[in-house]
Scaffold this motif. Structure first.
Motif, PDB file in Angstrom:
ATOM      1  N   TRP A 313     165.395  -4.533  80.909  1.00 34.17           N
ATOM      2  CA  TRP A 313     164.315  -3.896  80.829  1.00 34.17           C
ATOM      3  C   TRP A 313     163.215  -5.221  81.164  1.00 34.17           C
ATOM      4  O   TRP A 313     162.198  -4.823  81.509  1.00 34.17           O
ATOM      5  CB  TRP A 313     163.987  -3.443  79.401  1.00 34.17           C
ATOM      6  N   VAL A 314     163.603  -6.375  81.028  1.00 33.89           N
ATOM      7  CA  VAL A 314     162.620  -7.611  81.457  1.00 33.89           C
ATOM      8  C   VAL A 314     162.145  -7.251  82.987  1.00 33.89           C
ATOM      9  O   VAL A 314     161.067  -7.602  83.340  1.00 33.89           O
ATOM     10  CB  VAL A 314     163.239  -8.799  81.211  1.00 33.89           C
ATOM     11  N   ARG A 315     163.177  -6.696  83.917  1.00 29.89           N
ATOM     12  CA  ARG A 315     162.916  -6.575  85.165  1.00 29.89           C
ATOM     13  C   ARG A 315     161.944  -5.732  85.470  1.00 29.89           C
ATOM     14  O   ARG A 315     161.304  -5.706  86.309  1.00 29.89           O
ATOM     15  CB  ARG A 315     164.307  -6.299  85.856  1.00 29.89           C
ATOM     16  N   GLU A 318     156.759  -6.460  84.604  1.00 26.23           N
ATOM     17  CA  GLU A 318     155.354  -6.144  85.430  1.00 26.23           C
ATOM     18  C   GLU A 318     154.802  -4.760  85.529  1.00 26.23           C
ATOM     19  O   GLU A 318     153.751  -4.356  85.504  1.00 26.23           O
ATOM     20  CB  GLU A 318     155.347  -6.934  86.687  1.00 26.23           C
ATOM     21  N   ASP A 319     155.717  -3.807  85.857  1.00 23.95           N
ATOM     22  CA  ASP A 319     155.493  -2.391  86.094  1.00 23.95           C
ATOM     23  C   ASP A 319     154.602  -1.855  84.701  1.00 23.95           C
ATOM     24  O   ASP A 319     154.047  -0.903  84.982  1.00 23.95           O
ATOM     25  CB  ASP A 319     156.949  -1.720  86.247  1.00 23.95           C
ATOM     26  N   GLY A 342     160.974 -10.434  86.484  1.00 24.99           N
ATOM     27  CA  GLY A 342     159.938  -9.954  85.518  1.00 24.99           C
ATOM     28  C   GLY A 342     159.546 -10.939  84.794  1.00 24.99           C
ATOM     29  O   GLY A 342     158.360 -10.827  83.925  1.00 24.99           O
ATOM     30  N   VAL A 343     160.208 -12.261  84.791  1.00 33.12           N
ATOM     31  CA  VAL A 343     159.460 -13.296  83.795  1.00 33.12           C
ATOM     32  C   VAL A 343     158.340 -14.104  84.652  1.00 33.12           C
ATOM     33  O   VAL A 343     158.739 -14.434  85.733  1.00 33.12           O
ATOM     34  CB  VAL A 343     160.760 -14.370  83.404  1.00 33.12           C
ATOM     35  N   ARG A 632     159.057   0.666  78.746  1.00 32.95           N
ATOM     36  CA  ARG A 632     157.707   1.378  78.471  1.00 32.95           C
ATOM     37  C   ARG A 632     157.655   1.555  76.861  1.00 32.95           C
ATOM     38  O   ARG A 632     156.326   1.652  76.581  1.00 32.95           O
ATOM     39  CB  ARG A 632     157.599   2.619  79.195  1.00 32.95           C
ATOM     40  N   ALA A 633     158.683   1.841  76.378  1.00 28.82           N
ATOM     41  CA  ALA A 633     158.725   2.270  75.089  1.00 28.82           C
ATOM     42  C   ALA A 633     158.231   0.952  73.908  1.00 28.82           C
ATOM     43  O   ALA A 633     157.770   1.192  73.120  1.00 28.82           O
ATOM     44  CB  ALA A 633     159.899   2.975  74.568  1.00 28.82           C
TER      45      ALA A 633
END
Length: 649
Positions: A313-315, A318-319, A342-343, A632-633
């Motif tokens: 989920w980290v990837r 940004e989205d 994503g970091v 997202r959650a």
């Protein structure tokens, strides 16, 4: 009473450890002879003994004005500066002392301690060695040298230093205890660890930390009865704070332990680490663009369960509007950094004290700070006690409560904490809409193939065998009795230790299972474990501590897992994974339905590979395999938590 008599009276109290009484005598004396250097010196030392280091500086500096070249005073003043966080003041004072007596081992020892607290490990190690030059019997210097070497990743040298400490103080149970934990956790030598911890317990029957170590060894070596004896005694004794976290985790392995037991041990850890001033600014509402700054304290980046449950989920951070900073407790490689898409930023807190680490985090200013695993894996949980962020959470690779009121929420879902169970957590449950974890398909993912028909039905468990207690062994033995042609395969690297393999065989023999029906195997080469699932018809979940990653890997290989969830957080992992995948037929409500669920699968005469492929499709299509959905959650839940905190600030 004369000034001489009052001073003698104060010294007598001091020698007997009655520091408050000594201070009362000195207060009377100061009215008769104010600003006497010997009186101020003793007053300062008494205050140090009571932990009142900031107060001690006033009388000690007063005494120093009268005796400017007194090395004992300079050493004490340097120690006070270090204890109050003024490391520059400490270094200046120690340098002044060493200019008077260049080879004083006590000053060099304290200087090394201050350097170590600042994370200047190479300098600290060299200074400890200087303190030991010509002073081989300096036990504390050997012990603290070992700790600095451990933090620097020089593990063999650390164990050697612990051994030298034992040689200097062979009747000291505490140095034997240190050596035992070093052999266990650093050198991974259970026999040497057992010998050292047994010696510590023999020297001092009240050494609860040594008993804890023996309990952890019993867990590791698949001896649940010995583990229960040691760990339950540990809960009634004084354990060093740095080991209480291990005890908190270890309690989860005991089948008879309750969530309340885990919370009690975690709360004791929180109490024993001390009180700290919170560092974070007040919570602020999420930015107008909806973005949220998330800090993650982490030290595992590749082939580790923590990484497996973060990367998917980290990837997508940004989205979904998550701005992630990783505060790393071990150094990630360039490949690790590239892999963690994503970091936004990486900040190093690996070689600094918990206080300095907390200050670094507070200066960075995350809205939310996450400890992925809590008490597991030495993830610097004491940093969170200093509240460096306005909102703090634990998850998703955790197994229990942290015991920290400073952690606001524990990641959960509608299955992971049973109704009414919230009272056994220091944190409020943050209930995510799907599962509390997200997990990618392992790569490379082998194909599903049929087991060897000549082997007969093979049931298996690839979990850490420390999770297999007497109740689990009895249930599985009963299940095997009902399937006389089946065999049970237990496979884990722990069984490379012959004693662990012997203990697990004895446990099942005690429960009535014939030895020729039990296969006990050690580890396999990296990348080959998943293929082993093709040997299985069905996987079995332990009772006390449920499978996490192991259950998810089994499902990806098409092997269903029968589980009987308990009340502890750690006993419900497989429940949430199976329900998340729509596989509730493998969730039992009691031992009879556990056996019935296994029978239904084993007696099904339809094509086994086709059934396994349906299990694989179930997890492939499950929400827990959707990293973007999870991100997202999670972001939504964290934003709501931040908004609530900002509203009450």
């Amino acid at each position: 009473m004369s000034p001489e008599d009052l001073f003698a009276h104060a010294e007598k109290h001091f020698r007997r450890g009655r520091f408050a009484e000594a201070l009362r005598s000195l207060a009377k004396l100061k009215r008769l002879v104010p600003d006497h250097p010997e009186v101020m010196h003793l007053e300062g030392v008494c205050l140090i003994s009571l932990g009142r280091h900031a107060e001690a500086l006033t009388p000690l500096n007063g005494a120093l004005r009268a005796k400017p070249n007194n090395v004992d005073l300079l050493n004490a003043i340097g120690s006070c500066h270090a204890k109050t966080g003024d490391h520059e003041g400490a270094l200046e004072t120690y340098a002044r002392a060493l200019s008077i007596t260049p080879n004083d081992p006590r000053v060099r020892y304290n200087l090394a301690n201050s350097l170590s607290d600042q994370g200047r490990l190479d300098e600290a190690i060299e200074t400890y060695r200087q303190a030991l030059t010509g002073n081989d019997a300096f036990t504390d210097a050997w012990s603290n040298l070992a700790q600095a070497l451990k933090r620097a990743g020089r593990l063999d040298e650390a164990c050697d230093a612990y051994r030298r400490a034992v040689e200097t103080a062979p009747e000291d149970d505490l140095v034997w205890e240190d050596l035992g934990f070093a052999e266990f956790f650093l050198r991974h030598d259970p026999d040497a660890a057992m010998a050292a911890l047994t010696r510590a317990a023999a020297l001092n029957s009240k050494n609860a930390s040594a008993r804890l170590g023996l309990g952890l060894l019993a867990v590791e070596r698949c001896d649940p009865d010995a583990a229960a004896r040691s760990l339950l005694r540990t809960a009634k004794g004084q354990v060093r704070p740095d080991q209480l976290g291990n005890a908190t985790v270890a309690l989860n392995y005991l089948e008879d332990s309750e969530p309340a037991d885990v919370l009690r041990m975690a709360k004791q850890w929180r109490k024993d680490i001390g009180t700290f001033a919170p560092l974070a600014k007040a919570a602020r509402r999420p930015a107008e663009d909806g973005s949220l700054r998330l800090g993650i304290v982490c030290g595992h980046f590749r082939n580790h369960p923590v990484a497996y449950l973060l990367r998917p989920w980290v990837r997508h951070a940004e989205d979904v509007g998550l701005d992630i900073t990783v505060f790393h407790t071990t150094a990630p490689s360039a490949e690790d950094r590239a892999d963690w898409i994503g970091v936004s930023e990486w900040r190093d807190i690996s070689d600094v004290s918990d206080q300095i680490a907390a200050e670094v985090i507070a200066d960075a200013g995350p809205d939310v700070l996450m400890t992925p695993s809590g008490h597991l894996d030495d993830q610097r949980l004491a940093v969170f006690a200093r509240r460096p962020a306005p909102v703090q959470v634990v998850g998703p690779s955790h197994c229990c409560t942290t015991g920290l009121n400073e952690i606001d929420a524990i990641l959960s879902d509608r299955h992971q904490i049973p109704e009414g169970g919230e009272r056994h957590y220091a944190e409020r449950p943050l209930v995510l809409p799907d599962g509390y974890v997200c997990f990618d398909a392992p790569a490379p993912l082998p194909g599903v193939s049929p087991p060897d028909p000549a082997a007969g039905p093979v049931l298996g468990c690839f979990n850490n065998p420390s999770k297999i207690g007497r109740g689990t062994a009895a249930l599985w033995s009963d299940l095997m009795d009902r399937h006389p042609t089946a065999r049970l395969l237990l496979k884990n690297p722990t069984f490379d230790d012959g004693q662990a393999a012997a203990n697990i065989r004895r446990l099942f023999a005690d429960c009535g299972m014939a030895d020729d029906r039990l296969m006990v195997e050690g580890g396999v080469a990296p990348g080959q474990l998943l293929e082993q699932y093709n040997r299985l018809h069905l996987a079995l979940d332990p009772l006390g501590y449920s499978g996490g990653i192991t259950t998810l890997e089994a499902l990806w290989m098409g092997v269903p897992v029968i589980t009987l969830p308990g009340r502890k957080f750690a006993a419900r992992h497989s429940l949430t994974h199976l329900m998340n995948c729509g596989l509730k037929q493998f969730v039992a409500s009691d031992e009879a339905s556990y056996i019935a669920a296994a029978k239904a699968w084993l007696d099904d005469e339809t094509d086994l590979v086709a059934r396994k492929l349906r299990v694989r499709e179930a997890i492939r299509n499950a929400p827990l395999s959707d990293g973007r959905r999870y991100a997202r959650a999670l972001k939504q839940a964290l934003s709501e938590l931040v908004t609530q905190q900002a509203g009450t600030a």
